[in-house]
Design a protein around this motif. Structure first.
Motif, PDB file in Angstrom:
ATOM      1  N   PRO A  83       0.785  -1.238   0.000  1.00  0.00           N
ATOM      2  CA  PRO A  83       0.000   0.000   0.000  1.00  0.00           C
ATOM      3  C   PRO A  83       0.818   1.290   0.000  1.00  0.00           C
ATOM      4  N   THR A  84       2.073   1.236   0.459  1.00  0.00           N
ATOM      5  CA  THR A  84       2.906   2.449   0.464  1.00  0.00           C
ATOM      6  C   THR A  84       4.323   2.121   0.002  1.00  0.00           C
ATOM      7  N   ALA A  85       4.905   3.060  -0.754  1.00  0.00           N
ATOM      8  CA  ALA A  85       6.305   2.945  -1.180  1.00  0.00           C
ATOM      9  C   ALA A  85       7.065   4.178  -0.717  1.00  0.00           C
ATOM     10  N   VAL A  86       8.160   3.964   0.020  1.00  0.00           N
ATOM     11  CA  VAL A  86       9.064   5.053   0.379  1.00  0.00           C
ATOM     12  C   VAL A  86      10.116   5.105  -0.726  1.00  0.00           C
ATOM     13  N   ILE A  87      10.149   6.224  -1.471  1.00  0.00           N
ATOM     14  CA  ILE A  87      11.070   6.331  -2.612  1.00  0.00           C
ATOM     15  C   ILE A  87      12.242   7.220  -2.227  1.00  0.00           C
ATOM     16  N   LEU A  88      13.418   6.614  -2.148  1.00  0.00           N
ATOM     17  CA  LEU A  88      14.645   7.323  -1.770  1.00  0.00           C
ATOM     18  C   LEU A  88      15.400   7.697  -3.037  1.00  0.00           C
ATOM     19  N   GLY A  89      15.628   8.995  -3.217  1.00  0.00           N
ATOM     20  CA  GLY A  89      16.305   9.428  -4.438  1.00  0.00           C
ATOM     21  C   GLY A  89      17.448  10.380  -4.158  1.00  0.00           C
ATOM     22  N   VAL A  90      17.991  10.883  -5.252  1.00  0.00           N
ATOM     23  CA  VAL A  90      19.168  11.736  -5.233  1.00  0.00           C
ATOM     24  C   VAL A  90      18.718  13.192  -5.288  1.00  0.00           C
ATOM     25  N   ASN A  91      19.571  14.092  -4.855  1.00  0.00           N
ATOM     26  CA  ASN A  91      19.343  15.517  -5.096  1.00  0.00           C
ATOM     27  C   ASN A  91      20.426  15.947  -6.089  1.00  0.00           C
ATOM     28  N   ILE A 101      11.794  10.781  -0.436  1.00  0.00           N
ATOM     29  CA  ILE A 101      12.906  11.264   0.398  1.00  0.00           C
ATOM     30  C   ILE A 101      14.107  11.516  -0.522  1.00  0.00           C
ATOM     31  N   ALA A 102      14.690  12.734  -0.422  1.00  0.00           N
ATOM     32  CA  ALA A 102      15.848  13.080  -1.253  1.00  0.00           C
ATOM     33  C   ALA A 102      17.086  13.200  -0.372  1.00  0.00           C
ATOM     34  N   VAL A 103      18.180  12.584  -0.822  1.00  0.00           N
ATOM     35  CA  VAL A 103      19.399  12.580  -0.025  1.00  0.00           C
ATOM     36  C   VAL A 103      20.563  13.113  -0.846  1.00  0.00           C
ATOM     37  N   GLY A 104      21.225  14.154  -0.315  1.00  0.00           N
ATOM     38  CA  GLY A 104      22.422  14.691  -0.957  1.00  0.00           C
ATOM     39  C   GLY A 104      23.620  14.429  -0.080  1.00  0.00           C
ATOM     40  N   THR A 105      24.736  15.059  -0.358  1.00  0.00           N
ATOM     41  CA  THR A 105      25.985  15.015   0.426  1.00  0.00           C
ATOM     42  C   THR A 105      26.478  13.605   0.798  1.00  0.00           C
ATOM     43  N   PHE A 106      27.790  13.476   0.910  1.00  0.00           N
ATOM     44  CA  PHE A 106      28.378  12.172   1.222  1.00  0.00           C
ATOM     45  C   PHE A 106      28.694  12.115   2.705  1.00  0.00           C
ATOM     46  N   MET A 143      19.691  21.374  -4.671  1.00  0.00           N
ATOM     47  CA  MET A 143      18.766  22.434  -4.250  1.00  0.00           C
ATOM     48  C   MET A 143      18.175  22.115  -2.876  1.00  0.00           C
ATOM     49  N   GLY A 144      18.053  23.139  -2.030  1.00  0.00           N
ATOM     50  CA  GLY A 144      17.394  22.948  -0.737  1.00  0.00           C
ATOM     51  C   GLY A 144      18.269  22.198   0.255  1.00  0.00           C
ATOM     52  N   ARG A 145      17.628  21.543   1.199  1.00  0.00           N
ATOM     53  CA  ARG A 145      18.322  20.871   2.295  1.00  0.00           C
ATOM     54  C   ARG A 145      18.935  19.548   1.838  1.00  0.00           C
ATOM     55  N   PRO A 146      20.044  19.107   2.488  1.00  0.00           N
ATOM     56  CA  PRO A 146      20.689  17.860   2.045  1.00  0.00           C
ATOM     57  C   PRO A 146      19.870  16.596   2.320  1.00  0.00           C
ATOM     58  N   TYR A 147      19.018  16.623   3.363  1.00  0.00           N
ATOM     59  CA  TYR A 147      18.184  15.451   3.669  1.00  0.00           C
ATOM     60  C   TYR A 147      16.745  15.948   3.779  1.00  0.00           C
ATOM     61  N   ALA A 148      15.923  15.569   2.834  1.00  0.00           N
ATOM     62  CA  ALA A 148      14.579  16.163   2.779  1.00  0.00           C
ATOM     63  C   ALA A 148      13.513  15.113   2.535  1.00  0.00           C
ATOM     64  N   ILE A 149      12.324  15.405   3.061  1.00  0.00           N
ATOM     65  CA  ILE A 149      11.163  14.535   2.862  1.00  0.00           C
ATOM     66  C   ILE A 149      10.017  15.413   2.360  1.00  0.00           C
ATOM     67  N   ALA A 204      11.255  18.613   6.350  1.00  0.00           N
ATOM     68  CA  ALA A 204      10.134  18.712   5.420  1.00  0.00           C
ATOM     69  C   ALA A 204      10.406  19.881   4.483  1.00  0.00           C
ATOM     70  N   SER A 205      10.542  19.597   3.199  1.00  0.00           N
ATOM     71  CA  SER A 205      10.864  20.640   2.228  1.00  0.00           C
ATOM     72  C   SER A 205      10.416  20.208   0.841  1.00  0.00           C
ATOM     73  N   ARG A 206       9.922  21.153   0.053  1.00  0.00           N
ATOM     74  CA  ARG A 206       9.529  20.830  -1.326  1.00  0.00           C
ATOM     75  C   ARG A 206      10.678  21.044  -2.305  1.00  0.00           C
ATOM     76  N   THR A 207      11.559  21.990  -1.964  1.00  0.00           N
ATOM     77  CA  THR A 207      12.558  22.468  -2.926  1.00  0.00           C
ATOM     78  C   THR A 207      13.386  21.358  -3.586  1.00  0.00           C
ATOM     79  N   PRO A 208      13.945  20.395  -2.821  1.00  0.00           N
ATOM     80  CA  PRO A 208      14.799  19.394  -3.465  1.00  0.00           C
ATOM     81  C   PRO A 208      14.061  18.525  -4.485  1.00  0.00           C
ATOM     82  N   PHE A 209      12.726  18.529  -4.438  1.00  0.00           N
ATOM     83  CA  PHE A 209      11.942  17.634  -5.298  1.00  0.00           C
ATOM     84  C   PHE A 209      11.440  18.328  -6.568  1.00  0.00           C
ATOM     85  N   ASP A 210      11.478  19.658  -6.571  1.00  0.00           N
ATOM     86  CA  ASP A 210      10.798  20.398  -7.636  1.00  0.00           C
ATOM     87  C   ASP A 210      11.364  20.144  -9.031  1.00  0.00           C
TER      88      ASP A 210
END
Length: 214
Positions: free
Chosen positions: A33-41, A114-119, A45-51, A84-90
């Motif tokens: 019923p739900t998928a958590v999709i982890l992607g790249v930034n 969920i978008a993840v940047g930085t190493f 843009m925006g915060r390094p770890y965003a949902i 919580a941020s929209r910017t990394p996903f836009d």
């Protein structure tokens, strides 16, 4: 027969390149019923770890995939680094391209992007363990989708050699070795962060067996 799985690693090079493999992957599993999709930034843009926790949903040509805001809020409680941020996903494609496969095969499924940047391997691990904690008591099943391509812009023979090193670690559900090999062999895999988080979270949720689809 469709398999029930905890997590998958799906490509995002664009449908013309990797859509066939992504389709084969999703067609072989039961989508819960739900998928958590982890992607790249990709653009940083925006915060390094965003949902993406506040939007109603994401619209594709197949309709609107609703965002599971309740689960997103629950994950945030366990993963304080996720803002919580929209910017990394836009303007980011890595999560978006996974959505139509899910919609086509399981139209009722909601998503949590969920978008993840930085190493930062230590941060990846904290997020992974928080995510596992958030998911382990839930009655409804959740699928973890890590979005990543492997080697970029190299000859096929060299790409295959490098990717084999990374995939071998991935198939052992060993995020630390995968990250180590990326540095050692200079592997230009873009979704190392989503993949590391998915592997560690899936392992914490009890996953141990893996299969290479292609």
């Amino acid at each position: 027969e469709k398999k029930s799985v905890t997590g998958v690693l799906s490509p995002h090079a664009g449908y013309v390149y990797s859509g066939g493999l992504a389709g084969k992957l999703f067609a072989g599993i039961r989508i819960p019923p739900t998928a958590v999709i982890l992607g790249v930034n990709h653009r940083g843009m925006g915060r390094p770890y965003a949902i993406d926790a506040e939007r109603e949903g994401w619209e594709t040509p197949l309709g609107v995939a609703p965002i599971n805001q309740e689960l997103a809020a629950h994950i945030r409680k366990h993963c304080p680094e996720l803002e919580a941020s929209r910017t990394p996903f836009d303007a980011e494609h890595s999560m978006e391209v996974q959505v139509p496969f899910i919609q086509y095969l399981s139209p009722e499924t909601s998503i949590v992007p969920i978008a993840v940047g930085t190493f930062d391997p230590a941060a990846f691990r904290r997020i992974a363990l928080g995510l596992a904690e958030a998911l382990k008591d839930r009655k409804d099943e959740v699928l973890l989708v890590a979005s990543s391509d492997m080697t970029h812009y190299e000859a096929a023979a060299s790409a295959k050699e490098k990717d084999t090193q990374a995939l071998e670690a991935i198939l052992r559900v060993d995020a630390a070795t995968m990250l180590q090999r990326l540095a050692e062999y200079e592997i230009s895999m873009c979704g190392f962060a989503p993949t590391a988080i998915m592997l560690d979270a899936a392992k914490a949720l009890g996953a141990s067996k893996t299969r290479l689809v292609g």
